[in-house]
Design an enzyme around this catalytic site. Structure first.
Site, PDB file in Angstrom:
ATOM      1  N   TRP A 101       4.076  -6.589   6.383  1.00 50.39           N
ATOM      2  CA  TRP A 101       3.624  -5.720   5.282  1.00 50.39           C
ATOM      3  C   TRP A 101       2.133  -5.908   5.027  1.00 50.39           C
ATOM      4  O   TRP A 101       1.431  -4.956   4.701  1.00 50.39           O
ATOM      5  CB  TRP A 101       4.415  -6.049   4.018  1.00 50.39           C
ATOM      6  CG  TRP A 101       4.016  -5.252   2.813  1.00 50.39           C
ATOM      7  CD1 TRP A 101       4.503  -4.039   2.426  1.00 50.39           C
ATOM      8  CD2 TRP A 101       3.039  -5.616   1.816  1.00 50.39           C
ATOM      9  NE1 TRP A 101       3.897  -3.618   1.258  1.00 50.39           N
ATOM     10  CE2 TRP A 101       2.996  -4.573   0.868  1.00 50.39           C
ATOM     11  CE3 TRP A 101       2.208  -6.719   1.649  1.00 50.39           C
ATOM     12  CZ2 TRP A 101       2.143  -4.600  -0.233  1.00 50.39           C
ATOM     13  CZ3 TRP A 101       1.352  -6.752   0.550  1.00 50.39           C
ATOM     14  CH2 TRP A 101       1.325  -5.707  -0.375  1.00 50.39           C
ATOM     15  N   HIS A 102       1.657  -7.135   5.188  1.00 50.69           N
ATOM     16  CA  HIS A 102       0.262  -7.425   4.888  1.00 50.69           C
ATOM     17  C   HIS A 102      -0.695  -6.818   5.904  1.00 50.69           C
ATOM     18  O   HIS A 102      -1.873  -6.607   5.594  1.00 50.69           O
ATOM     19  CB  HIS A 102       0.033  -8.938   4.793  1.00 50.69           C
ATOM     20  CG  HIS A 102       0.442  -9.519   3.477  1.00 50.69           C
ATOM     21  ND1 HIS A 102       1.725  -9.936   3.217  1.00 50.69           N
ATOM     22  CD2 HIS A 102      -0.262  -9.738   2.341  1.00 50.69           C
ATOM     23  CE1 HIS A 102       1.797 -10.406   1.973  1.00 50.69           C
ATOM     24  NE2 HIS A 102       0.607 -10.289   1.417  1.00 50.69           N
ATOM     25  N   GLY A 103      -0.237  -6.568   7.108  1.00 48.14           N
ATOM     26  CA  GLY A 103      -1.147  -5.976   8.080  1.00 48.14           C
ATOM     27  C   GLY A 103      -0.514  -5.790   9.435  1.00 48.14           C
ATOM     28  O   GLY A 103       0.428  -6.493   9.811  1.00 48.14           O
TER      29      GLY A 103
END
Length: 498
Positions: A323-325
């Site tokens: 989700w973060h990248g």
């Protein structure tokens, strides 16, 4: 538009507050919500007009799906709606955030030649997509009702939390917008809102942005850092990340208070945690809530044995990393966090004096648990911040080389901030050989100040601690003026990239 900008503080915010309370004062309640939604869309579209088309399309499709579900009387139609809602929202997120990452790896694995699109990532898409996804899932499960279009738009676009959270739920937001008592100006809420906003602004402008000078230089020099400079750079990033993101969350909650809207807490002094599990109960709380509610529990949670619990726990952290990248460095970071939380859940090692659901076999002092937790999280950020796996691995090599080359002075010299100008000029005239040591002392001062702050009351605790005393008013005023003077160095928030 950034919270830490002249345009937002002195133009956008006063106009929005005046319009909101003015329309509500004359009982134009629906028009007030239309006004707030319109201002929120201006706030979002200011970054890039192209972004407006994406968020409006997302809102329209999700609202239409919610509307169609009002005619659903059978379980299978709700299931179709659920599949459609999940497919649309995750598909939208995949296209804009993960398309290139996916096909780049397909090309590498299977020697194919899919063309990459290099798509511009819309601001805050991870946040407003999860926010709407939670609503659609609950609609399909019969846990949420269909709301008016303007209520739904206001819920999604409310500008304080639109681009970087917290990830809010419809059931904690829409009732607040519908509550007429919230439409009247409340001086106590407004004072707390200003305090919380100012403290968050101070975190961002006076701490995070200053530490970023060291961090950006250090990670650009990954292959030339020695052991000491590597430690300093990663500590600076650890604090920059916290002060930047928690500062945004504080500002968001403060802005919400100004409108008599209570946003959920996203941070609760995570760097005081004595285990990784406790850390994730304190860091980005609303993201953890989303994954627990909509992934962990549907997978079986902790109801199907220890092995299944471990797999479910690991899964949500793997997804959190992704989700973060869209990069393998984020995936590895998520894997590390997942393995550490699974280890904590095994109950082999516990913290003395802490209440435990299942007693641990061995117990260690809280201070030792804190050292381990803080150190491991710092090292995991090698992957989180590095642009490549090679860069992250190089940082580990630097750290355990135990070499000293004097690179720390180059790192420290990046703290050439305006507040230090007079001291620097005086030293260059009187004792030029001492300038580099002065910068080194300044660097260690900021790191020591960061450590000091994480063990003091956090912004929300300070805000809620009694009334606005004269000392608190002076503190808030000084921080605000100092921040305004420093706004010429405006920078975006780190989590805008996620």
């Amino acid at each position: 538009m950034l919270f830490n900008s002249f345009l937002f503080i002195f133009i956008f915010l006063p106009i929005t507050l005046f319009g909101w309370y003015g329309l509500n004062h004359y009982k134009h309640y629906e028009l007030a919500k239309v006004f707030l939604a319109g201002m929120s869309l201006w706030f979002y579209g200011y970054f890039n007009f192209y972004y407006l088309a994406i968020i409006l399309a997302s809102i329209a499709v999700n609202y239409l799906l919610s509307y169609l579900l009002t005619f659903s009387k059978k379980r299978w139609t709700n299931r179709i709606g659920l599949i459609a809602g999940i497919s649309f929202n995750l598909g939208l997120l995949f296209y804009f955030k993960y398309y290139d990452f996916f096909f780049e790896n397909i090309n590498l694995a299977f020697h194919t030649d899919f063309q990459l699109k290099h798509i511009l990532l819309p601001l805050g898409i991870s946040f407003f997509t999860f926010q709407q996804l939670s609503f659609i899932i609950d609609r399909c499960l019969g846990k949420a009702e269909h709301y008016s279009f303007i209520n739904y738009v206001t819920f999604v676009t409310f500008f304080p939390q639109l681009v970087a959270g917290p990830i809010v739920l419809y059931k904690e937001m829409i009732p607040q917008f519908e509550d007429i008592s919230n439409r009247k100006f409340n001086s106590e809420n407004f004072a707390k809102g200003i305090t919380l906003f100012t403290l968050g602004l101070g975190k961002k402008v006076l701490l995070a942005d200053v530490l970023a000078l060291v961090v950006n230089y250090g990670f650009a020099q990954t292959f030339s850092l020695d052991a000491l400079s590597t430690v300093v750079v990663i500590l600076a990033y650890t604090f920059e990340l916290y002060f930047d993101f928690s500062g945004y969350s504080d500002m968001a909650m403060g802005l919400g208070r100004m409108f008599n809207i209570i946003l959920p807490v996203n941070f609760n002094s995570p760097y005081r945690a004595c285990s990784i599990k406790e850390f994730w109960q304190r860091w980005h709380i609303t993201l953890s809530r989303f994954f627990i509610t909509y992934v962990y529990i549907p997978l079986g949670g902790s109801r199907k044995g220890k092995l299944r619990t471990a797999i479910n726990t690991f899964t949500i952290f793997l997804l959190s990393g992704l989700w973060h990248g869209a990069a393998w460095t984020y995936v590895v970071w998520g894997v590390i966090q997942g393995l550490l939380v699974v280890w904590d859940n095994l109950g082999i090692v516990g913290i003395k004096g802490r209440e435990e659901k299942h007693p641990a076999r061995f117990h260690i002092p809280a201070w030792l648990g804190w050292i381990f937790t803080f150190s491991v999280f710092n090292m995991s950020l090698f992957f989180f911040r590095s642009e490549s796996m090679a860069g992250a691995i190089q940082l580990f090599k630097n750290l355990f080389s135990f070499q000293y080359t004097g690179k720390i002075f180059d790192v420290a010299y990046k703290l050439d901030i305006p507040e230090f100008y007079i001291i620097k000029q005086a030293l260059e005239l009187i004792a030029p050989e001492m300038v580099k040591y002065a910068f080194l002392l300044l660097l260690f001062f900021f790191l020591a100040l960061s450590f000091f702050m994480i063990f003091r009351k956090n912004a929300l605790e300070i805000t809620e601690d009694g009334n606005m005393t004269s000392n608190k008013c002076w503190m808030v005023s000084i921080i605000f003026v100092w921040c305004v003077i420093s706004l010429s160095q405006v920078s975006t928030f780190l989590y805008f990239n996620f």
